[in-house]
Design a protein around this motif. Structure first.
Motif, PDB file in Angstrom:
ATOM      1  N   TYR A  72      30.010  62.969  12.748  1.00 29.38           N
ATOM      2  CA  TYR A  72      30.249  64.322  13.267  1.00 29.38           C
ATOM      3  C   TYR A  72      28.962  64.787  13.927  1.00 29.38           C
ATOM      4  CZ  TYR A  72      34.494  64.608  10.385  1.00 29.38           C
ATOM      5  OH  TYR A  72      35.738  64.400   9.813  1.00 29.38           O
ATOM      6  N   VAL A 127      26.286  64.119  11.134  1.00 30.19           N
ATOM      7  CA  VAL A 127      26.707  63.677   9.791  1.00 30.19           C
ATOM      8  C   VAL A 127      27.489  62.368   9.934  1.00 30.19           C
ATOM      9  CG1 VAL A 127      28.030  64.256   7.712  1.00 30.19           C
ATOM     10  CG2 VAL A 127      26.901  66.076   9.007  1.00 30.19           C
ATOM     11  N   ALA A 182      29.931  60.333   8.546  1.00 33.18           N
ATOM     12  CA  ALA A 182      30.981  60.434   7.533  1.00 33.18           C
ATOM     13  C   ALA A 182      31.491  59.034   7.179  1.00 33.18           C
ATOM     14  CB  ALA A 182      32.112  61.312   8.036  1.00 33.18           C
ATOM     15  N   PRO A 230      35.047  59.070  -4.396  1.00 31.28           N
ATOM     16  CA  PRO A 230      34.495  60.362  -4.806  1.00 31.28           C
ATOM     17  C   PRO A 230      34.728  61.415  -3.738  1.00 31.28           C
ATOM     18  CG  PRO A 230      32.744  58.772  -4.333  1.00 31.28           C
ATOM     19  CD  PRO A 230      34.028  58.046  -4.200  1.00 31.28           C
ATOM     20  N   SER A 231      34.597  62.667  -4.127  1.00 35.53           N
ATOM     21  CA  SER A 231      34.800  63.713  -3.133  1.00 35.53           C
ATOM     22  C   SER A 231      33.692  63.623  -2.082  1.00 35.53           C
ATOM     23  CB  SER A 231      34.909  65.035  -3.885  1.00 35.53           C
ATOM     24  OG  SER A 231      34.071  65.963  -3.377  1.00 35.53           O
ATOM     25  N   GLY A 232      34.043  63.821  -0.835  1.00 39.28           N
ATOM     26  CA  GLY A 232      33.092  63.615   0.265  1.00 39.28           C
ATOM     27  C   GLY A 232      33.038  62.160   0.723  1.00 39.28           C
ATOM     28  N   THR A 284      38.540  62.392   6.706  1.00 39.61           N
ATOM     29  CA  THR A 284      38.131  61.891   8.025  1.00 39.61           C
ATOM     30  C   THR A 284      38.954  60.648   8.388  1.00 39.61           C
ATOM     31  OG1 THR A 284      35.909  62.722   7.586  1.00 39.61           O
ATOM     32  CG2 THR A 284      36.136  61.120   9.381  1.00 39.61           C
TER      33      THR A 284
HETATM   34  P1  ADP Z   1      36.772  63.650   1.512  1.00 36.45           P
HETATM   35  O1  ADP Z   1      38.074  64.013   2.139  1.00 36.45           O
HETATM   36  O2  ADP Z   1      36.778  62.261   0.906  1.00 36.45           O
HETATM   37  O3  ADP Z   1      36.282  64.676   0.536  1.00 36.45           O
HETATM   38  P2  ADP Z   1      35.625  64.196   4.154  1.00 36.45           P
HETATM   39  O4  ADP Z   1      36.229  63.263   5.137  1.00 36.45           O
HETATM   40  O5  ADP Z   1      36.133  65.603   4.128  1.00 36.45           O
HETATM   41  O6  ADP Z   1      35.663  63.550   2.685  1.00 36.45           O
HETATM   42  O7  ADP Z   1      34.039  64.281   4.423  1.00 36.45           O
HETATM   43  C1  ADP Z   1      33.195  63.128   4.566  1.00 36.45           C
HETATM   44  C2  ADP Z   1      31.805  63.600   4.967  1.00 36.45           C
HETATM   45  O8  ADP Z   1      31.851  64.156   6.292  1.00 36.45           O
HETATM   46  C3  ADP Z   1      31.214  64.679   4.075  1.00 36.45           C
HETATM   47  O9  ADP Z   1      29.832  64.454   3.970  1.00 36.45           O
HETATM   48  C4  ADP Z   1      31.508  65.970   4.848  1.00 36.45           C
HETATM   49  O10 ADP Z   1      30.559  66.955   4.539  1.00 36.45           O
HETATM   50  C5  ADP Z   1      31.391  65.493   6.292  1.00 36.45           C
HETATM   51  N1  ADP Z   1      32.256  66.269   7.223  1.00 36.45           N
HETATM   52  C6  ADP Z   1      33.608  66.387   7.157  1.00 36.45           C
HETATM   53  N2  ADP Z   1      34.080  67.126   8.185  1.00 36.45           N
HETATM   54  C7  ADP Z   1      32.988  67.487   8.930  1.00 36.45           C
HETATM   55  C8  ADP Z   1      32.799  68.241  10.135  1.00 36.45           C
HETATM   56  N3  ADP Z   1      33.837  68.764  10.802  1.00 36.45           N
HETATM   57  N4  ADP Z   1      31.535  68.395  10.583  1.00 36.45           N
HETATM   58  C9  ADP Z   1      30.494  67.844   9.934  1.00 36.45           C
HETATM   59  N5  ADP Z   1      30.600  67.107   8.809  1.00 36.45           N
HETATM   60  C10 ADP Z   1      31.816  66.930   8.302  1.00 36.45           C
END
Ligand code: ADP
Length: 262
Positions: free
Chosen positions: A11, A18, A20, A39-41, A46
């Motif tokens: 991202y 970031v 991901a 784990p969460s995150g 994504t």
């Molecule tokens: P999960 O669904 O497994 O909890 P995510 O796919 O939501 O994981 O997030 C994976 C990583 O990407 C995390 O570190 C999150 O903070 C980051 N992230 C998710 N969406 C965005 C975004 N739109 N912009 C920046 N970082 C993002």
């Protein structure tokens, strides 16, 4: 049926970047029931956005039934956790189930037949003329499942679909999904936080690492076709598989903490 080929997603904004998904690579064959945990995150959301064509990968690709995903794949249906938001409160149950078929211009007689069959398949034949808000949470999630089934997808993607229902309803819905998977010859991708649920449902559990994501472990669930909430969950093989998946997630969490500290 589903090929996630060295998928990476960063991202990018003006001020930050970031990572991901780091390098995610796996293949799901036709007829598999693959559960995805992490784990969460861990990048599950994504990954699902890349699978559904809502997000373009930074590199790598997703292919569904031989087609490179650039927009929502025609062969795929989704069931999400928030059934309350995925159903239209002003439309009857039958109308909710019929909607995707109206959109893809399925002829009227065929539409009617599929709606009746799908509602019968989820045990809601008598609820066709009711409204979602008149139903319990578990019944609403059955409507969402009926809508996905009526669409006749090859791949059914479920994102924590039972996280918001009580334990007994959850067990019933798990058995319903396994039955539909088997009867309809679906390929299922099921994202869950619940390790026991993943082992109980799947023919395979893919454990994701923390972000930037890769496949931490890929576990074949050799518990046979016939599963039963009491008997299967009390097998020693079930306990061993659950421990292995649990350890994978613990490793993923520990690696994320080490990464943060360094
Ligand atoms: P999960 O669904 O497994 O909890 P995510 O796919 O939501 O994981 O997030 C994976 C990583 O990407 C995390 O570190 C999150 O903070 C980051 N992230 C998710 N969406 C965005 C975004 N739109 N912009 C920046 N970082 C993002």
């Amino acid at each position: 049926m589903v090929v996630v080929d060295h998928l990476a997603k960063t991202y990018q904004s003006k001020t930050s970047s970031v990572r991901a998904i780091g390098d995610l690579h796996f293949t799901i064959s036709s007829g598999e029931f693959a559960c995805i945990v992490g784990p969460s995150g861990a990048g599950k959301t994504t990954l699902l956005k890349c699978l559904s064509g809502l997000l373009q990968p930074t590199s790598g690709s997703v292919t569904v039934n031989g087609h490179l995903v650039k927009s929502p794949p025609a062969d795929m249906a989704f069931v999400l956790q928030e059934y309350g938001r995925s159903l239209f409160p002003w439309a009857t149950v039958a109308h909710n189930v019929e909607m995707p078929l109206l959109e893809n211009r399925t002829p009227k007689a065929e539409r009617r037949r599929r709606v009746v069959d799908a509602l019968a398949a989820v045990g809601l034949a008598d609820a066709a003329d009711r409204y979602p808000w008149q139903l319990s949470g578990g019944m609403q999630q059955r409507v969402a499942i009926a809508r996905a089934v009526a669409y006749q997808p090859k791949v059914l993607v479920m994102d924590e679909p039972f996280a918001a229902v009580d334990a007994q309803t959850r067990a019933d819905l798990e058995d319903l999904v396994r039955r539909l998977w088997h009867e309809l010859g679906l390929t299922v991708l099921f994202v869950t936080h619940d390790i026991d649920e993943a082992v109980y449902l799947g023919t395979r559990v893919i454990v994701l690492s923390s972000a930037p994501t890769f496949v931490q472990d890929d576990v074949a669930i050799d518990l046979g076709m016939e599963r039963d909430q009491i008997h299967t969950r009390s097998l020693s093989a079930f306990a061993e598989l659950r421990s292995r998946v649990y350890e994978g997630i613990q490793q993923a969490k520990a690696a994320a903490l080490t990464q943060k500290a360094s």
